[in-house]
Motif scaffolding. Structure first.
Motif, PDB file in Angstrom:
ATOM      1  N   ALA A  92       0.893  -1.181   0.099  1.00  0.00           N
ATOM      2  CA  ALA A  92      -0.182   0.119  -0.016  1.00  0.00           C
ATOM      3  C   ALA A  92       0.767   1.310  -0.058  1.00  0.00           C
ATOM      4  O   ALA A  92       1.910   1.318   0.902  1.00  0.00           O
ATOM      5  CB  ALA A  92      -0.767   0.061   1.166  1.00  0.00           C
ATOM      6  N   ILE A  93       0.639   2.133  -0.819  1.00  0.00           N
ATOM      7  CA  ILE A  93       1.291   3.214  -1.043  1.00  0.00           C
ATOM      8  C   ILE A  93       0.390   4.493  -0.710  1.00  0.00           C
ATOM      9  O   ILE A  93      -0.781   4.562  -0.894  1.00  0.00           O
ATOM     10  CB  ILE A  93       2.000   3.543  -2.217  1.00  0.00           C
ATOM     11  N   GLU A  94       1.034   5.669  -0.262  1.00  0.00           N
ATOM     12  CA  GLU A  94       0.267   6.954   0.187  1.00  0.00           C
ATOM     13  C   GLU A  94       0.449   8.005  -0.937  1.00  0.00           C
ATOM     14  O   GLU A  94      -0.174   8.843  -1.370  1.00  0.00           O
ATOM     15  CB  GLU A  94       0.713   7.569   1.061  1.00  0.00           C
ATOM     16  N   GLU A  95       1.561   7.899  -1.675  1.00  0.00           N
ATOM     17  CA  GLU A  95       1.924   8.689  -3.029  1.00  0.00           C
ATOM     18  C   GLU A  95       2.313   7.753  -4.180  1.00  0.00           C
ATOM     19  O   GLU A  95       2.837   6.814  -4.022  1.00  0.00           O
ATOM     20  CB  GLU A  95       3.243   9.799  -2.608  1.00  0.00           C
ATOM     21  N   GLY A  96       2.287   8.322  -5.175  1.00  0.00           N
ATOM     22  CA  GLY A  96       2.621   7.640  -6.507  1.00  0.00           C
ATOM     23  C   GLY A  96       3.729   7.463  -6.576  1.00  0.00           C
ATOM     24  O   GLY A  96       4.820   7.958  -5.999  1.00  0.00           O
ATOM     25  N   ILE A  97       4.060   6.321  -7.139  1.00  0.00           N
ATOM     26  CA  ILE A  97       5.691   5.753  -7.512  1.00  0.00           C
ATOM     27  C   ILE A  97       5.920   5.498  -8.892  1.00  0.00           C
ATOM     28  O   ILE A  97       5.234   4.717  -9.586  1.00  0.00           O
ATOM     29  CB  ILE A  97       6.136   4.556  -6.547  1.00  0.00           C
ATOM     30  N   ASP A  98       6.902   5.881  -9.742  1.00  0.00           N
ATOM     31  CA  ASP A  98       7.213   5.445 -10.953  1.00  0.00           C
ATOM     32  C   ASP A  98       8.543   4.746 -10.760  1.00  0.00           C
ATOM     33  O   ASP A  98       9.505   5.151 -10.234  1.00  0.00           O
ATOM     34  CB  ASP A  98       7.491   6.815 -11.896  1.00  0.00           C
ATOM     35  N   LEU A  99       8.593   3.635 -11.688  1.00  0.00           N
ATOM     36  CA  LEU A  99       9.749   2.784 -11.520  1.00  0.00           C
ATOM     37  C   LEU A  99      10.106   2.050 -13.116  1.00  0.00           C
ATOM     38  O   LEU A  99       8.977   2.008 -13.731  1.00  0.00           O
ATOM     39  CB  LEU A  99       9.822   1.721 -10.523  1.00  0.00           C
ATOM     40  N   VAL A 100      11.156   1.457 -13.033  1.00  0.00           N
ATOM     41  CA  VAL A 100      11.576   0.906 -14.461  1.00  0.00           C
ATOM     42  C   VAL A 100      11.807  -0.676 -13.854  1.00  0.00           C
ATOM     43  O   VAL A 100      12.702  -0.908 -12.956  1.00  0.00           O
ATOM     44  CB  VAL A 100      12.603   1.404 -15.204  1.00  0.00           C
ATOM     45  N   GLN A 101      11.374  -1.716 -14.767  1.00  0.00           N
ATOM     46  CA  GLN A 101      11.637  -3.007 -14.428  1.00  0.00           C
ATOM     47  C   GLN A 101      12.459  -3.510 -15.905  1.00  0.00           C
ATOM     48  O   GLN A 101      12.066  -3.026 -16.983  1.00  0.00           O
ATOM     49  CB  GLN A 101      10.468  -3.988 -14.175  1.00  0.00           C
ATOM     50  N   VAL A 102      13.098  -4.573 -15.706  1.00  0.00           N
ATOM     51  CA  VAL A 102      13.483  -5.295 -16.967  1.00  0.00           C
ATOM     52  C   VAL A 102      13.258  -6.788 -16.635  1.00  0.00           C
ATOM     53  O   VAL A 102      13.673  -7.461 -15.603  1.00  0.00           O
ATOM     54  CB  VAL A 102      14.946  -5.153 -17.365  1.00  0.00           C
ATOM     55  N   LEU A 103      12.254  -7.341 -17.620  1.00  0.00           N
ATOM     56  CA  LEU A 103      11.779  -8.555 -17.341  1.00  0.00           C
ATOM     57  C   LEU A 103      12.053  -9.770 -18.436  1.00  0.00           C
ATOM     58  O   LEU A 103      12.380  -9.208 -19.576  1.00  0.00           O
ATOM     59  CB  LEU A 103      10.280  -8.420 -17.380  1.00  0.00           C
ATOM     60  N   GLU A 104      12.862 -10.697 -17.831  1.00  0.00           N
ATOM     61  CA  GLU A 104      13.393 -11.672 -18.655  1.00  0.00           C
ATOM     62  C   GLU A 104      12.413 -12.762 -19.184  1.00  0.00           C
ATOM     63  O   GLU A 104      11.548 -13.177 -18.541  1.00  0.00           O
ATOM     64  CB  GLU A 104      14.400 -12.489 -18.011  1.00  0.00           C
ATOM     65  N   GLU A 105      12.184 -12.514 -20.498  1.00  0.00           N
ATOM     66  CA  GLU A 105      11.202 -13.459 -21.332  1.00  0.00           C
ATOM     67  C   GLU A 105      11.912 -14.039 -22.477  1.00  0.00           C
ATOM     68  O   GLU A 105      13.090 -13.871 -22.801  1.00  0.00           O
ATOM     69  CB  GLU A 105       9.886 -12.652 -21.889  1.00  0.00           C
ATOM     70  N   LYS A 106      11.326 -15.272 -22.990  1.00  0.00           N
ATOM     71  CA  LYS A 106      12.041 -16.025 -23.879  1.00  0.00           C
ATOM     72  C   LYS A 106      12.487 -15.148 -25.203  1.00  0.00           C
ATOM     73  O   LYS A 106      13.444 -15.635 -25.990  1.00  0.00           O
ATOM     74  CB  LYS A 106      11.249 -17.376 -24.163  1.00  0.00           C
ATOM     75  N   VAL A 107      11.707 -14.230 -25.390  1.00  0.00           N
ATOM     76  CA  VAL A 107      11.927 -13.366 -26.639  1.00  0.00           C
ATOM     77  C   VAL A 107      13.304 -12.472 -26.501  1.00  0.00           C
ATOM     78  O   VAL A 107      13.740 -11.827 -27.344  1.00  0.00           O
ATOM     79  CB  VAL A 107      10.586 -12.544 -27.040  1.00  0.00           C
ATOM     80  N   GLY A 108      13.557 -12.421 -25.188  1.00  0.00           N
ATOM     81  CA  GLY A 108      14.543 -11.292 -24.598  1.00  0.00           C
ATOM     82  C   GLY A 108      14.287 -10.437 -23.414  1.00  0.00           C
ATOM     83  O   GLY A 108      13.185 -10.613 -22.934  1.00  0.00           O
ATOM     84  N   PRO A 109      15.157  -9.731 -23.126  1.00  0.00           N
ATOM     85  CA  PRO A 109      14.795  -8.761 -21.828  1.00  0.00           C
ATOM     86  C   PRO A 109      13.830  -7.657 -22.381  1.00  0.00           C
ATOM     87  O   PRO A 109      13.800  -7.108 -23.640  1.00  0.00           O
ATOM     88  CB  PRO A 109      16.197  -8.021 -21.599  1.00  0.00           C
ATOM     89  N   VAL A 110      12.638  -7.485 -21.398  1.00  0.00           N
ATOM     90  CA  VAL A 110      11.666  -6.445 -21.809  1.00  0.00           C
ATOM     91  C   VAL A 110      11.686  -5.131 -20.917  1.00  0.00           C
ATOM     92  O   VAL A 110      11.651  -5.575 -19.699  1.00  0.00           O
ATOM     93  CB  VAL A 110      10.274  -7.021 -21.744  1.00  0.00           C
ATOM     94  N   ARG A 111      11.836  -4.073 -21.244  1.00  0.00           N
ATOM     95  CA  ARG A 111      11.994  -3.037 -20.546  1.00  0.00           C
ATOM     96  C   ARG A 111      10.779  -2.599 -20.236  1.00  0.00           C
ATOM     97  O   ARG A 111       9.914  -2.140 -21.092  1.00  0.00           O
ATOM     98  CB  ARG A 111      12.965  -1.711 -21.028  1.00  0.00           C
TER      99      ARG A 111
END
Length: 217
Positions: A92-111
Motif C-alpha cells: 500500500a502506498i500513500e503517494e505515486g511511484i514511478d519505476l522501471v523494470q527489466v523482465l526476462e522473457e524467452k523473446v529477450g529482456p523487456v523494459r
C-alpha cells in the motif's frame, strides 16, 4: 510447497472487466509440465509465472503459458506481471511511484515502465523487445477461407493479402473483407494446422484483421 497467486484484470480500471490474467509468484521450482498443468487449471488466456532473474540488473524472469502451450512473449501478461511485481514489492502506498523494470522473457529482456497510484489502478507499458519481420511463405487463400469458414471472396481487401510475420511469436496476418466477415468466422483448428507455416519452433497462429471496427472513433 504452497504457491501464492493473484488474478489481475489487465487493460481496465474496473474489476471483472478487461483481460484476466493469473500471476503465480515464486515459481522457480516448478517444472514445465507443472506450469502447463496450472495454466490449464486456471483456464485463462494466459498465466504468467514469476521466477528469479538470471541477470543481476533484471527484475524477474517470466514464463508465460496458455492452457495448451508456452509463449515466448505476450503483451497483457507482461503488463500484468510488471504491475503485480511492483505492487508486491511496495504494498500500500500513500503517494505515486514511478519505476522501471527489466523482465526476462524467452523473446529477450523487456523494459517496462510502471506507475503505482495511491487508491487507483496501476499502469504499465513496455518497449517492444523485437520488431516484427516478414517471413517467406505462400498461402492457398481457399485453404485459409476454409479454415475460417469464410468465402474466398472474403479473404483480403484492396492490396492486403495474407502474409507471415514474427517478433518471437509467429502469426499469419489474414485480412478479411469487413467486420461482418470477421464476426462470422468459425475457426477450424485442424484445417489451420494443415496450412499454417512454422517459425521459431512453433506453428503460426491466425491474426485476423479488417478495416473499420465497432465503436471506432
Amino acid at each position: 510447497m504452497a504457491l501464492s497467486y493473484a488474478i489481475y484484470d489487465v487493460f481496465t480500471d474496473r474489476q471483472l472487466e478487461g483481460n484476466p490474467l493469473a500471476v503465480v509468484f515464486g515459481a522457480d521450482w516448478l517444472e514445465d509440465g507443472a506450469m502447463q498443468a496450472i495454466a490449464q487449471e486456471f483456464n485463462l488466456s494466459e498465466t504468467v509465472f514469476i521466477r528469479r532473474p538470471g541477470g543481476a540488473a533484471h527484475t524477474a524472469k517470466l514464463r508465460i503459458f496458455t492452457p495448451s502451450q508456452e509463449l515466448p512473449f505476450a503483451g497483457h501478461p507482461t503488463v500484468g506481471a510488471a504491475v503485480a511485481i511492483a505492487e508486491a514489492q511496495h504494498g500500500a502506498i500513500e503517494e505515486g511511484i514511478d519505476l522501471v523494470q527489466v523482465l526476462e522473457e524467452k523473446v529477450g529482456p523487456v523494459r517496462c515502465a510502471v506507475r503505482l497510484k495511491a487508491g487507483q489502478a496501476s499502469f504499465a507499458e513496455f518497449d517492444l523487445p523485437r520488431k516484427s519481420v516478414r517471413l517467406d511463405a505462400r498461402f492457398d487463400r481457399q485453404a485459409i477461407a476454409d479454415a475460417l469458414s469464410l468465402k474466398l471472396s472474403q479473404i483480403g481487401f484492396e492490396n492486403h493479402v495474407p502474409s507471415f510475420w514474427s517478433a518471437g511469436a509467429p502469426f499469419v496476418m489474414v485480412p478479411v473483407h469487413d467486420v461482418a466477415a470477421a464476426s462470422s468466422i468459425e475457426f477450424d483448428s485442424l484445417r489451420w494446422e494443415q496450412l499454417t507455416p512454422m517459425a521459431e519452433g512453433r506453428l503460426a497462429a491466425a491474426y485476423v484483421y479488417c478495416r473499420g471496427g465497432v465503436n471506432h472513433t
